[in-house]
Design an enzyme around this catalytic site. Structure first.
Site, short mmCIF file in Angstrom:
data_model
loop_
_atom_site.label_atom_id
_atom_site.label_comp_id
_atom_site.label_asym_id
_atom_site.label_seq_id
_atom_site.Cartn_x
_atom_site.Cartn_y
_atom_site.Cartn_z
N GLU A 55 -11.05 -10.97 -1.19
CA GLU A 55 -10.76 -10.20 0.01
C GLU A 55 -12.05 -9.61 0.57
O GLU A 55 -12.50 -8.53 0.11
CB GLU A 55 -9.80 -9.05 -0.31
CG GLU A 55 -8.47 -9.52 -0.87
CD GLU A 55 -7.38 -8.47 -0.65
OE1 GLU A 55 -6.40 -8.79 0.03
OE2 GLU A 55 -7.54 -7.34 -1.15
N HIS B 59 -8.32 -3.50 -5.94
CA HIS B 59 -8.25 -3.56 -4.49
C HIS B 59 -9.40 -2.78 -3.88
O HIS B 59 -9.80 -1.74 -4.41
CB HIS B 59 -6.90 -3.01 -4.00
CG HIS B 59 -6.67 -3.34 -2.56
ND1 HIS B 59 -7.19 -2.57 -1.54
CD2 HIS B 59 -6.01 -4.36 -1.96
CE1 HIS B 59 -6.85 -3.11 -0.38
NE2 HIS B 59 -6.14 -4.21 -0.60
N GLU C 11 -9.56 -0.78 -1.53
CA GLU C 11 -9.26 0.63 -1.24
C GLU C 11 -9.36 1.48 -2.51
O GLU C 11 -9.79 2.63 -2.46
CB GLU C 11 -7.87 0.75 -0.58
CG GLU C 11 -7.91 0.21 0.85
CD GLU C 11 -6.62 -0.44 1.32
OE1 GLU C 11 -5.56 -0.20 0.73
OE2 GLU C 11 -6.70 -1.20 2.30
N GLY D 58 -7.46 -5.19 7.00
CA GLY D 58 -6.88 -4.22 7.93
C GLY D 58 -7.66 -4.09 9.23
O GLY D 58 -7.45 -3.14 9.98
N LYS E 58 0.84 -1.21 0.00
CA LYS E 58 0.00 0.00 0.00
C LYS E 58 0.88 1.26 0.00
O LYS E 58 1.97 1.25 -0.57
CB LYS E 58 -0.95 -0.02 1.20
CG LYS E 58 -1.68 -1.36 1.35
CD LYS E 58 -2.80 -1.33 2.34
CE LYS E 58 -3.34 -2.72 2.52
NZ LYS E 58 -4.62 -2.76 3.19
C1 PEP Z 1 -4.87 -6.10 1.68
O1 PEP Z 1 -4.63 -4.90 1.74
O2 PEP Z 1 -5.01 -6.62 0.57
C2 PEP Z 1 -4.99 -6.86 2.92
C3 PEP Z 1 -5.38 -8.09 2.85
O3 PEP Z 1 -4.64 -6.19 4.08
P1 PEP Z 1 -4.48 -6.84 5.54
O4 PEP Z 1 -3.70 -8.12 5.39
O5 PEP Z 1 -3.77 -5.81 6.33
O6 PEP Z 1 -5.87 -7.11 6.03
#
Ligand code: PEP
Length: 249
Positions: A166, A94, A96, A172, A11
């Site tokens: 995800e 992603h 984000e 996070g 990131k």
């Molecule tokens: C990500 O940003 O793709 C992620 C999985 O973050 P984290 O492992 O911190 O949850």
């Protein structure tokens, strides 16, 4: 035969010196593993990462890319620019990028198409929000994300697609999908792809799990038959944690 993969999404973390330091720590500690290991530093440190990893098996990915060939897109980065550095993997979609930069499935479909045409591998991220899971819409949300962004691709293009499921509520947050929840969704994803294409496309695609994977939960998540590795955020910024996660596969 699909590939096991552990990818670190750094990131907007690590300046140049910190990038070089983390990569040299990782190179020194990297365990023997049959998994492909990928790191995705920020754009400005991609060249340094490529240089640092010249004699390493670790690969470098970008965290984003524009769909256009070139032109008046101030602040954007093209596929050719990445390839000219030796970067041939890109993370797209992603959560984000979707949440803070308004990236939707239609835009992502264009980005993935460009990546495929240019010969980059795509780590395509998708996953439901907490409300979707609470209202038991998580399967239909995931199905439509896949359909809208990826199902116009030819079967042959899937050789360059890596999926990263995800769940947004697990990114996070310290909250992880249980290994059973991850397996259930990964099996659903594979079936959805088999229905849209065929069993061989579905069997060959690597499906990573992402969302608060840490050294203490990685082995159990990775033990599930349809989980082919992980996309790791926070824990990929600490060499000992990332290495422990790689060793867990
Ligand atoms: C990500 O940003 O793709 C992620 C999985 O973050 P984290 O492992 O911190 O949850």
């Amino acid at each position: 035969m699909r590939t096991k993969i552990v990818a670190g999404n750094w990131k907007m973390n690590k300046n140049l010196q910190e990038t070089e330091a983390l990569l040299s720590e990782l190179s020194a500690m990297l365990p023997d593993s049959n998994a492909e290991v990928i790191v995705a530093p920020t754009f400005v440190n991609l060249q340094a990462a490529i240089n640092s990893l010249q004699s390493s098996t670790m690969k470098v990915a970008a965290q984003n890319m524009h769909f256009a060939e070139s032109g008046a897109y101030t602040g954007e980065i093209s596929a050719d620019m990445l390839l000219s550095l030796g970067v041939d993997i890109v993370v797209l979609g992603h959560s984000e990028r979707r949440a803070y930069f308004g990236e939707d499935d239609a835009l992502l479909a264009k980005k993935v198409k460009t990546a495929v045409e240019k010969g980059l591998k795509t780590i395509f991220c998708f996953g439901e929000e907490l409300e979707d899971r609470k209202s038991e819409n998580h399967f239909s949300v995931v199905e439509s994300q896949l359909k809208n962004a990826l199902f116009d691709l030819d079967a042959s293009a899937w050789k360059s697609i890596i999926l990263a499921y995800e769940p947004v509520w697990a990114i996070g947050t310290g909250e992880t999908a249980s290994p059973e929840q991850a397996q259930e969704m990964h099996a659903f994803i594979r079936k959805t792809i088999a229905d849209a294409y065929n069993a061989s496309v579905a069997d060959d695609v690597s499906i990573l799990y992402g969302g608060s994977v840490k050294p203490n939960n990685a082995a159990e998540i990775f033990s599930k038959p349809d989980v082919d590795g992980g996309l790791i955020g926070g824990a990929s910024l600490v060499a000992s944690d990332f290495v422990a996660i790689i060793a867990a596969i």
